[in-house]
Design a protein around this motif. Structure first.
Motif, PDB file in Angstrom:
ATOM      1  N   ILE A 110     -15.398  -0.001  24.033  1.00 27.91           N
ATOM      2  CA  ILE A 110     -15.903   0.037  25.407  1.00 27.91           C
ATOM      3  C   ILE A 110     -15.342   1.239  26.165  1.00 27.91           C
ATOM      4  O   ILE A 110     -16.082   2.101  26.630  1.00 27.91           O
ATOM      5  CB  ILE A 110     -15.538  -1.255  26.190  1.00 27.91           C
ATOM      6  CG1 ILE A 110     -15.948  -2.495  25.414  1.00 27.91           C
ATOM      7  CG2 ILE A 110     -16.146  -1.240  27.589  1.00 27.91           C
ATOM      8  CD1 ILE A 110     -17.427  -2.721  25.308  1.00 27.91           C
ATOM      9  N   ILE A 111     -14.017   1.294  26.278  1.00 29.55           N
ATOM     10  CA  ILE A 111     -13.417   2.303  27.143  1.00 29.55           C
ATOM     11  C   ILE A 111     -13.645   3.713  26.603  1.00 29.55           C
ATOM     12  O   ILE A 111     -14.112   4.602  27.328  1.00 29.55           O
ATOM     13  CB  ILE A 111     -11.911   2.012  27.321  1.00 29.55           C
ATOM     14  CG1 ILE A 111     -11.745   0.695  28.065  1.00 29.55           C
ATOM     15  CG2 ILE A 111     -11.235   3.141  28.084  1.00 29.55           C
ATOM     16  CD1 ILE A 111     -10.327   0.266  28.276  1.00 29.55           C
ATOM     17  N   LEU A 112     -13.360   3.909  25.322  1.00 31.84           N
ATOM     18  CA  LEU A 112     -13.508   5.253  24.754  1.00 31.84           C
ATOM     19  C   LEU A 112     -14.953   5.766  24.832  1.00 31.84           C
ATOM     20  O   LEU A 112     -15.183   6.862  25.347  1.00 31.84           O
ATOM     21  CB  LEU A 112     -12.972   5.276  23.319  1.00 31.84           C
ATOM     22  CG  LEU A 112     -12.856   6.656  22.684  1.00 31.84           C
ATOM     23  CD1 LEU A 112     -11.908   7.549  23.471  1.00 31.84           C
ATOM     24  CD2 LEU A 112     -12.398   6.557  21.233  1.00 31.84           C
ATOM     25  N   PRO A 113     -15.934   4.984  24.365  1.00 32.73           N
ATOM     26  CA  PRO A 113     -17.307   5.502  24.468  1.00 32.73           C
ATOM     27  C   PRO A 113     -17.729   5.784  25.904  1.00 32.73           C
ATOM     28  O   PRO A 113     -18.402   6.772  26.165  1.00 32.73           O
ATOM     29  CB  PRO A 113     -18.171   4.380  23.879  1.00 32.73           C
ATOM     30  CG  PRO A 113     -17.273   3.430  23.235  1.00 32.73           C
ATOM     31  CD  PRO A 113     -15.876   3.694  23.655  1.00 32.73           C
ATOM     32  N   PHE A 168     -22.645  -3.990  28.758  1.00 36.90           N
ATOM     33  CA  PHE A 168     -22.073  -2.704  28.360  1.00 36.90           C
ATOM     34  C   PHE A 168     -23.163  -1.638  28.419  1.00 36.90           C
ATOM     35  O   PHE A 168     -24.127  -1.687  27.646  1.00 36.90           O
ATOM     36  CB  PHE A 168     -21.488  -2.809  26.957  1.00 36.90           C
ATOM     37  CG  PHE A 168     -20.517  -3.954  26.818  1.00 36.90           C
ATOM     38  CD1 PHE A 168     -19.486  -4.110  27.729  1.00 36.90           C
ATOM     39  CD2 PHE A 168     -20.638  -4.879  25.805  1.00 36.90           C
ATOM     40  CE1 PHE A 168     -18.597  -5.168  27.633  1.00 36.90           C
ATOM     41  CE2 PHE A 168     -19.758  -5.948  25.695  1.00 36.90           C
ATOM     42  CZ  PHE A 168     -18.731  -6.092  26.610  1.00 36.90           C
ATOM     43  N   PRO A 169     -23.028  -0.667  29.316  1.00 36.97           N
ATOM     44  CA  PRO A 169     -24.147   0.252  29.567  1.00 36.97           C
ATOM     45  C   PRO A 169     -24.416   1.216  28.413  1.00 36.97           C
ATOM     46  O   PRO A 169     -25.500   1.772  28.333  1.00 36.97           O
ATOM     47  CB  PRO A 169     -23.710   1.009  30.825  1.00 36.97           C
ATOM     48  CG  PRO A 169     -22.236   0.906  30.847  1.00 36.97           C
ATOM     49  CD  PRO A 169     -21.887  -0.406  30.193  1.00 36.97           C
ATOM     50  N   MET A 172     -32.032   0.014  26.277  1.00 32.93           N
ATOM     51  CA  MET A 172     -30.713   0.186  26.871  1.00 32.93           C
ATOM     52  C   MET A 172     -30.653  -0.690  28.130  1.00 32.93           C
ATOM     53  O   MET A 172     -31.681  -1.063  28.695  1.00 32.93           O
ATOM     54  CB  MET A 172     -30.460   1.639  27.251  1.00 32.93           C
ATOM     55  CG  MET A 172     -30.469   2.614  26.097  1.00 32.93           C
ATOM     56  SD  MET A 172     -29.266   2.263  24.798  1.00 32.93           S
ATOM     57  CE  MET A 172     -27.713   2.655  25.583  1.00 32.93           C
ATOM     58  N   VAL A 173     -29.415  -0.960  28.579  1.00 32.59           N
ATOM     59  CA  VAL A 173     -29.225  -1.847  29.721  1.00 32.59           C
ATOM     60  C   VAL A 173     -29.942  -1.333  30.969  1.00 32.59           C
ATOM     61  O   VAL A 173     -30.498  -2.103  31.743  1.00 32.59           O
ATOM     62  CB  VAL A 173     -27.712  -2.012  29.992  1.00 32.59           C
ATOM     63  CG1 VAL A 173     -27.490  -2.752  31.290  1.00 32.59           C
ATOM     64  CG2 VAL A 173     -27.065  -2.737  28.834  1.00 32.59           C
TER      65      VAL A 173
END
Lengths: 304, 367
Positions: free
Chosen positions: A222-225, B85-86, B132-133
């Motif tokens: 999550i954070i890295l991408p 999660f975008p 995609m979101v």
């Protein structure tokens, strides 16, 4: 170059909107581009073309003549000094890029994710720019009393008995150039990454935790991408500045480490315009490749 | 089965959740009704493990999970803002938990694919897996968020105002959808909402939460018919509540006498359902045995099958009258028009000084 790729979008958007609003009728909104296009043509595109042209001119000792030849190009790629400078430039660029990332990312992660107060975030980011309050030259030269044979670091190391001899590789080597550059450019890495990280909604991380992901998985998935656009923008900043660098290298290497930038400087100094143009073209091509490659990593238009 | 045992949580010394104890049964739809700031979101976050309680704990199937981190509790939490999660597609969002959970992640991609597609089918998003979101609507995001939580087969699914961000007609469709999905999976839903109609329509049981305290737990019709306290009656938004005091079996609402069911001597609050009030003809007089009060018309609202009329009495209190259109045609009043509002005394609920329902209330006996 990357900037034009990104900002291109904006004028086109506002132009279509302008159309809808009837602010400017017909195709007249393209006039808005005229000053910018004129400026870029005259001061960027033309000189670039000129540089390519001049690189094929014939160089004699004190003059250039517009008789086309590839002698300067052959000279560049067959000379260890010059081709070596290209390799060295690439090596130092990669080292600096890797170090700014390794040092910058955790810092940005701290500022962007663990400091929840926006004001504190701003204060910390401004703190990163404090070194820029002094001039570039002073900032670079200040490394000399720091890294020198009788500099601060050597004195401390010997005082605490960690080393018995002063470490000489600290100054006037590739190492000192890398140290100097990382210190100057790391902030350009921290800024964009911290900005992207701060935009990640806390609820995403909570959702991932609730779905069973461990801290490491959350970082990786999550954070890295989500921070990659920041990494790419930071990497572009650092790359563009490091690839064209000459001042840090000449001030901290005692003219032993020559980058492409340094060679352009000396060639122009000795009026070798054709040869300087060759290196100029090489450097431009390298930068174009690097930026294109970096932009491939992330679809910036989608993410920003 | 999940048990909350006297959960308490405060921020900066202000308690947000106060001593909440509650048992959540298997395979039930439990709604938590509370106005914003009542602590319902915090309560859900404490249950999910996203916040730590100061005291109290949570038992899941007899096991104390109070010390466990959220990702090992086996509870699902659907965030109010969806929190999708975008950077991932809809499919990848739903598959996220299966692939990335710490305990027992699914390594078999075929299995991940099968379960994710099944779940997308259940929430009615078969064709959107590749989007995609940013390319789907609010209602679809809501379903994706739900699917992402449910695909992991949590024992209990916590929903924080799941319909809050949807527009009205979508809300109604999702109300039905949520119940259908829950029944299809047999998973327990704990659904927090600020909307009393939603809480009553959807819950098998409901909890009324106010100011961090659980005021009443029961089936919606139980609570609707017999609110345990005046706060509950107020939060149901279905009762006209008047304050006053009782002298010799008569309730005085700032001087205006209102009849009470027999035997009530200490009522301080007097409540009548919106639907129990009728508006008398101009100049009409109420039956001597009925309660009545004169009030001025302010506004009316057409709500599909019924009309709601708003009146203001001489003390400034707003009184609402609900009229089902299946029984009579809508009425027209001019602004400020004065009418008598009347209600049978058997419909009256009375509450004491502490706000608790007085047992002798006749409707209470009937129910």
């Amino acid at each position: 170059m990357s900037n034009t790729a990104i900002t291109e979008q904006a004028p086109i958007n506002s132009a279509t909107r302008g159309n809808q609003h009837g602010l400017l009728r017909g195709k007249r909104h393209y006039l808005l581009l005229a000053p910018g296009v004129f400026w870029m043509l005259v001061f960027l595109v033309l000189p670039l073309l000129m540089m390519v042209y001049v690189s094929f001119w014939t160089q004699s000792t004190f003059a250039v003549s517009p008789d086309l030849t590839i002698k300067s190009w052959v000279a560049f790629f067959s000379s260890d000094t010059y081709f070596g400078a290209l390799i060295r430039t690439l090596r130092i660029w990669l080292t600096v890029l890797a170090l700014t990332l390794v040092i910058g990312y955790p810092t940005a992660l701290f500022i962007g994710q663990f400091v929840r107060n926006k004001n504190t975030q701003t204060v910390l980011l401004v703190t990163c720019v404090v070194p820029f309050w002094t001039s570039f030259l002073i900032r670079v030269l200040a490394w000399r009393p720091m890294l020198g044979k009788e500099g601060a670091i050597n004195i401390l190391l010997q005082k605490f008995g960690i080393t018995s001899q002063p470490i000489e590789v600290l100054l006037f080597t590739e190492l000192s150039v890398v140290i100097g550059m990382v210190q100057i450019y790391v902030v350009f890495m921290v800024g964009p990454i911290a900005f992207m990280l701060a935009r990640i909604d806390e609820s995403l991380i909570e959702a991932a935790r609730d779905l069973g992901a461990s801290a490491w998985t959350i970082f990786r998935k999550i954070i890295l991408p989500l921070s990659m656009p920041g990494v790419v923008v930071g990497a572009i900043f650092v790359s563009v500045m490091v690839l064209g660098e000459f001042a840090t290298a000449s001030a901290l290497s005692g003219r032993k480490v020559n980058l492409l930038g340094n060679i352009i400087l000396t060639q122009v100094g000795s009026l070798k315009w054709a040869f300087a143009a060759v290196i100029g073209v090489v450097l431009t091509v390298v930068m174009a490749i690097v930026i294109t490659g970096l932009l491939r990593v992330v679809n910036l238009r989608r993410e920003l | 089965m999940m048990e909350l045992v006297s959960l308490t949580k405060s921020y900066d010394g202000v308690s947000v959740v106060k001593d909440v104890s509650l048992t959540v049964e298997n395979d039930e739809y439990l709604t938590i009704l509370g106005p914003s700031g009542s602590g319902k979101s915090t309560l859900l976050r404490v249950i999910a493990g996203l916040e730590w309680p100061e005291s109290g704990t949570v038992f899941l199937d007899g096991l104390d999970i109070g010390d466990q981190l959220p990702h090992v509790r086996g509870l699902g939490f659907v965030q109010q803002k969806y929190a999708l999660f975008p950077h991932l597609t809809i499919f990848e969002n739903v598959a996220f938990g299966l692939r990335n959970r710490q305990t027992d992640p699914l390594r078999d991609e075929n299995e991940v694919r099968r379960r994710t597609l099944d779940m997308l089918h259940l929430v009615g998003l078969d064709d959107l897996g590749g989007r995609m979101v940013g390319q789907i609507s609010g209602g679809q995001k809501q379903r994706v968020s739900l699917a992402r939580t449910l695909v992991a087969e949590p024992k209990i699914c916590l929903l924080d105002e799941p319909l809050g961000a949807l527009d009205a007609n979508l809300r109604e469709r999702m109300t039905v959808e949520l119940r259908r999905i829950r029944e299809a999976l047999g998973v327990t839903f704990v659904h927090a909402t600020g909307n009393e109609a939603e809480a009553m329509a959807m819950g098998d049981r409901m909890v009324v939460l106010d100011n961090g305290r659980s005021l009443q737990i029961g089936s919606p019709d139980q609570i609707y018919d017999l609110p345990a306290s005046v706060q509950v009656a107020r939060s149901l938004n279905a009762y006209n509540v008047m304050a006053g005091d009782t002298r010799e079996g008569v309730f005085y609402h700032i001087g205006h006498p209102l009849p009470l069911p027999p035997g009530i001597l200490d009522a301080r609050y007097y409540a009548v359902r919106f639907g129990s009030l009728s508006i008398l003809e101009a100049g009409g007089k109420a039956d001597a045995s009925d309660g009545s009060i004169e009030a001025a018309f302010i506004a009316s609202e057409f709500v599909g099958s019924r009309m709601v009329y708003f009146f203001r009495d001489d003390h400034g209190d707003i009184l609402e009258v609900e009229q089902h259109l299946s029984r009579s045609d809508p009425l027209d009043f001019s602004l400020g028009e004065r009418r008598m509002l009347a209600w049978p005394v058997a419909e009256v609920l009375a509450f004491d000084a502490a706000g608790d329902l007085i047992a002798g209330t006749s409707r209470g006996i009937a129910a």
